[in-house]
Each structure stands twice: as structure tokens, then as C-alpha cells.
Design a protein around this motif. Structure first.
Motif, PDB file in Angstrom:
ATOM      1  N   UNK A 101       2.553  42.491  61.218  1.00 33.29           N
ATOM      2  CA  UNK A 101       1.813  42.461  62.345  1.00 33.29           C
ATOM      3  C   UNK A 101       2.827  42.520  63.715  1.00 33.29           C
ATOM      4  N   UNK A 102       4.038  42.267  63.254  1.00 35.62           N
ATOM      5  CA  UNK A 102       4.847  42.274  64.718  1.00 35.62           C
ATOM      6  C   UNK A 102       5.454  43.632  64.850  1.00 35.62           C
ATOM      7  N   UNK A 103       5.043  44.644  63.977  1.00 33.85           N
ATOM      8  CA  UNK A 103       5.444  46.009  64.272  1.00 33.85           C
ATOM      9  C   UNK A 103       4.963  46.378  65.638  1.00 33.85           C
ATOM     10  N   UNK A 104       5.729  47.072  66.490  1.00 33.18           N
ATOM     11  CA  UNK A 104       5.292  47.517  67.843  1.00 33.18           C
ATOM     12  C   UNK A 104       4.125  48.377  67.763  1.00 33.18           C
ATOM     13  N   UNK A 105       3.829  49.214  66.698  1.00 38.22           N
ATOM     14  CA  UNK A 105       2.769  50.130  66.854  1.00 38.22           C
ATOM     15  C   UNK A 105       1.445  49.143  66.530  1.00 38.22           C
ATOM     16  N   UNK A 106       1.649  48.237  65.761  1.00 41.36           N
ATOM     17  CA  UNK A 106       0.092  47.252  65.639  1.00 41.36           C
ATOM     18  C   UNK A 106       0.173  46.553  67.083  1.00 41.36           C
ATOM     19  N   UNK A 107       1.089  46.069  67.443  1.00 39.62           N
ATOM     20  CA  UNK A 107       0.922  45.090  68.591  1.00 39.62           C
ATOM     21  C   UNK A 107       0.292  46.090  69.836  1.00 39.62           C
ATOM     22  N   UNK A 108       0.867  47.181  69.831  1.00 40.52           N
ATOM     23  CA  UNK A 108       0.324  48.140  70.739  1.00 40.52           C
ATOM     24  C   UNK A 108      -1.246  48.292  70.806  1.00 40.52           C
ATOM     25  N   UNK A 109      -1.787  48.182  69.643  1.00 42.37           N
ATOM     26  CA  UNK A 109      -3.225  48.302  69.483  1.00 42.37           C
ATOM     27  C   UNK A 109      -4.067  47.340  69.912  1.00 42.37           C
ATOM     28  N   UNK A 110      -3.430  46.226  70.087  1.00 40.71           N
ATOM     29  CA  UNK A 110      -4.180  45.090  70.563  1.00 40.71           C
ATOM     30  C   UNK A 110      -4.882  45.157  71.846  1.00 40.71           C
ATOM     31  N   UNK A 111      -6.517  45.085  71.932  1.00 37.56           N
ATOM     32  CA  UNK A 111      -7.084  45.355  73.284  1.00 37.56           C
ATOM     33  C   UNK A 111      -6.748  44.367  74.362  1.00 37.56           C
ATOM     34  N   UNK A 112      -6.803  44.724  75.489  1.00 38.92           N
ATOM     35  CA  UNK A 112      -6.457  43.737  76.657  1.00 38.92           C
ATOM     36  C   UNK A 112      -7.403  42.612  76.455  1.00 38.92           C
ATOM     37  N   UNK A 113      -6.681  41.654  77.009  1.00 39.98           N
ATOM     38  CA  UNK A 113      -7.424  40.156  76.837  1.00 39.98           C
ATOM     39  C   UNK A 113      -7.394  39.368  75.442  1.00 39.98           C
ATOM     40  N   UNK A 114      -6.673  40.225  74.339  1.00 39.78           N
ATOM     41  CA  UNK A 114      -6.699  39.690  73.131  1.00 39.78           C
ATOM     42  C   UNK A 114      -5.008  39.681  72.961  1.00 39.78           C
ATOM     43  N   UNK A 115      -4.145  39.685  73.700  1.00 37.30           N
ATOM     44  CA  UNK A 115      -2.924  39.652  73.156  1.00 37.30           C
ATOM     45  C   UNK A 115      -2.343  38.283  72.950  1.00 37.30           C
ATOM     46  N   UNK A 116      -1.465  38.341  71.884  1.00 39.65           N
ATOM     47  CA  UNK A 116      -0.865  36.750  71.450  1.00 39.65           C
ATOM     48  C   UNK A 116       0.090  36.408  72.530  1.00 39.65           C
ATOM     49  N   UNK A 117       0.490  35.038  72.602  1.00 36.33           N
ATOM     50  CA  UNK A 117       1.024  34.389  73.389  1.00 36.33           C
ATOM     51  C   UNK A 117       2.628  34.755  73.183  1.00 36.33           C
ATOM     52  N   UNK A 118       3.039  35.021  72.081  1.00 36.98           N
ATOM     53  CA  UNK A 118       4.471  35.452  71.602  1.00 36.98           C
ATOM     54  C   UNK A 118       4.173  36.233  70.487  1.00 36.98           C
ATOM     55  N   UNK A 119       5.369  37.195  70.417  1.00 45.10           N
ATOM     56  CA  UNK A 119       5.327  37.913  69.024  1.00 45.10           C
ATOM     57  C   UNK A 119       6.947  37.772  68.512  1.00 45.10           C
ATOM     58  N   UNK A 120       7.243  37.313  67.214  1.00 44.19           N
ATOM     59  CA  UNK A 120       8.310  37.400  66.600  1.00 44.19           C
ATOM     60  C   UNK A 120       9.175  36.315  66.914  1.00 44.19           C
ATOM     61  N   UNK A 121       8.734  35.260  67.809  1.00 40.22           N
ATOM     62  CA  UNK A 121       9.667  34.064  67.918  1.00 40.22           C
ATOM     63  C   UNK A 121       9.416  32.931  66.888  1.00 40.22           C
ATOM     64  N   UNK A 122      10.355  32.177  66.776  1.00 40.19           N
ATOM     65  CA  UNK A 122      10.318  31.004  65.589  1.00 40.19           C
ATOM     66  C   UNK A 122       8.999  29.957  65.970  1.00 40.19           C
ATOM     67  N   UNK A 123       8.331  29.475  65.005  1.00 40.58           N
ATOM     68  CA  UNK A 123       7.365  28.694  65.449  1.00 40.58           C
ATOM     69  C   UNK A 123       7.792  27.298  65.554  1.00 40.58           C
ATOM     70  N   UNK A 124       7.209  26.478  66.318  1.00 40.10           N
ATOM     71  CA  UNK A 124       7.669  25.067  66.787  1.00 40.10           C
ATOM     72  C   UNK A 124       6.839  24.361  66.111  1.00 40.10           C
ATOM     73  N   UNK A 125       6.487  24.270  64.705  1.00 43.19           N
ATOM     74  CA  UNK A 125       5.674  23.566  64.079  1.00 43.19           C
ATOM     75  C   UNK A 125       6.242  23.042  62.714  1.00 43.19           C
TER      76      UNK A 125
END
Length: 275
Positions: A101-125
Motif C-alpha cells: 500500500x505504499x505504492x504511489x498508484x495506490x496512495x494516489x487513489x486515496x480520497x481527499x480527507x482520508x490521507x495517511x499521516x505518513x507513508x513509508x516511514x519507520x514506526x515509532x512503536x
């Protein structure tokens, strides 16, 4: 928007498991069809077990909270990076969003207002993985049969509490999979035949909020789970130093198949009123 209205807008309604568990397929094919429909779209099934084990849930939450409050040096003794962290402790930045789901074509299909905070960055958990079913003794993959890690400070109760919680989760999982298979018009073991010897894991998650309190920090990044299904229960309570319940921390979101974002059931049903 309250949780009931939000779920209804997604086409999701609670599905009781008790009728199927009591009588099998007799008179419950409509319920099975609903499970199958929801699995296909939006990709979320909200089920109601006959009885939720609140004490087991609380025991798991209290134990997990106490473990995660240990110094990092103690927790890293339980890490197994040589096993790809499939059991034991995993620290922050060890896991990231490098998935489909980090593929650009998938991220590009996310509707406005539903974008994730970050894509492809390490998790701080932080996470701790516990296997809740046995591995295949005949497997050629050694990682499939490694024993669970039992933290030294919790050896007197860790396995017992995890086993009780895992037993409940597997019962719900197996029942839901059987209903989905029947709803698709297939034999009820269509999915459950893959459960024996599977890597069925419970994940205990946490974040160091003394280090990551500022707005905008992403604890758990945008990703997909590479497994048959992920079960979410009400969020574990955050247990205070004196044993008091400090509530649960919202903020985890999931996505429907058409990439609409919604709060997970931890956020929606953190209180005991969860159905």
C-alpha cells in the motif's frame, strides 16, 4: 459522528456469533452471507461473541502495560532479530511501511480527507509477538517452530495469560471464517483448514509517549497486513502506576477496500459497552 452511525455509513452492522455457535448452519445462512459480503466489501467484519472475557482482556492489558514500562535494556533482551522478530520484543523503527500500500498508484487513489499521516516511514512503536498455536513439527522452516519468548520478570503468569487470551481470539477467528466460507457457498473449512500450524500471533503494542508526545508524530504508519486477517478487540486499558484504569489511547485508523479511513474498533469501542 458516533460509532454506530459511522459503521452504518460503511455498510457495517454487528453480526452475532452465538446463533451459529449454538446451532451450526441451521437458520443462520443470512448471517453467514452478511459475513461474506462484509469480508468482500468494505473488508471489515464486526462480530459479537456470545460472551467477551473481560477479566482475561484486562489481565492481558495490565500485564502488557507492566512489561512495556520496563527499561528498554530489559525489553531488548527479549528481542529476536535473527528470527525477523516473529516472536518476542521488537523496538521502535524496526518496522516500517514498506508494503504494497505504499505504492504511489495506490496512495494516489486515496480520497481527499482520508490521507495517511505518513507513508513509508519507520514506526515509532514497540511490539511483542506471542505465538498462540503450535507450529508444524515437520516444517523445513525453522522459524515456524521457535518457542515463544517468556520475559523473565513475568514468567509466573505470561504463558497462562497469553494462552487464555489467544484461546478466545482463535475461537472467534475460527467461527468467523467458517461463517464466511458458508456465506460464499463453500465448505465451512475453506479457510480454517489453513489454521493448523499457521503463524497465529498476538501482538502487544505500545509507544513511549514521554518521547513521542508532540502532534504529528506517527506511531504506526500506513501499511497493509500480509496475512489472512487481523483481529482487533477493544483497546487494552492503560493501567496507572497505582493500578487505576487510565482509559485507552485512540488514534489507530484502518482503511476499507475503497481506501476510506475509519477509526479501528479500539478507538470506537474502548469502553465496556463494546457489543
Amino acid at each position: 459522528m458516533d460509532s454506530t452511525t459511522l459503521l452504518a455509513s460503511l455498510g457495517i452492522h454487528p453480526i452475532p456469533l452465538e446463533p451459529y455457535m449454538r446451532s451450526g448452519t441451521h437458520g443462520v445462512r443470512d448471517l453467514c452471507s452478511q459475513v461474506a459480503l462484509n469480508a468482500k466489501n468494505p473488508g471489515l467484519i464486526l462480530v459479537q461473541p456470545p460472551q467477551f472475557p473481560w477479566q482475561v482482556w484486562r489481565d492481558m492489558g495490565e500485564m502488557g502495560t507492566a512489561y512495556m514500562r520496563q527499561p528498554d535494556a530489559l525489553k531488548f533482551r527479549d528481542a529476536r532479530p535473527d528470527l525477523a522478530f516473529q516472536v518476542g520484543f521488537m523496538g521502535e523503527s524496526a518496522e516500517g511501511g514498506e508494503t504494497a500500500y505504499t505504492y504511489p498508484e495506490v496512495v494516489a487513489r486515496i480520497p481527499p480527507g482520508h490521507e495517511p499521516l505518513t507513508v513509508g516511514k519507520p514506526d515509532q512503536k514497540h511490539r511483542f509477538f506471542v505465538r498462540i498455536t503450535d507450529g508444524d513439527p515437520q516444517s523445513i522452516f525453522t522459524q515456524a517452530n521457535v518457542p515463544n519468548v517468556v520475559p523473565a520478570a513475568f514468567s509466573y503468569r505470561w504463558s497462562r495469560v497469553c494462552a487464555a487470551y489467544g484461546k478466545f481470539l482463535m475461537e472467534v477467528f475460527r467461527t468467523t471464517l467458517e461463517m464466511a466460507a458458508i456465506g460464499y457457498g463453500a465448505p465451512k473449512n475453506l479457510f480454517t483448514r489453513f489454521l493448523p500450524f499457521g503463524q497465529n500471533l498476538v501482538s502487544i503494542g505500545a509507544a513511549n509517549l514521554s518521547r513521542y508526545r508532540q502532534p504529528g508524530v506517527c506511531i504506526n504508519g500506513f501499511h497493509d497486513d500480509l496475512n489472512l486477517a487481523t483481529l482487533h478487540t477493544p483497546a487494552f486499558p492503560v493501567i496507572g502506576e497505582g493500578g487505576e484504569d487510565e482509559g485507552a489511547c485512540p488514534g489507530l485508523f484502518a482503511y476499507t477496500r475503497d481506501l476510506r479511513r475509519f477509526p479501528t474498533l479500539e478507538a470506537l469501542h474502548a469502553a465496556p459497552e463494546w457489543p
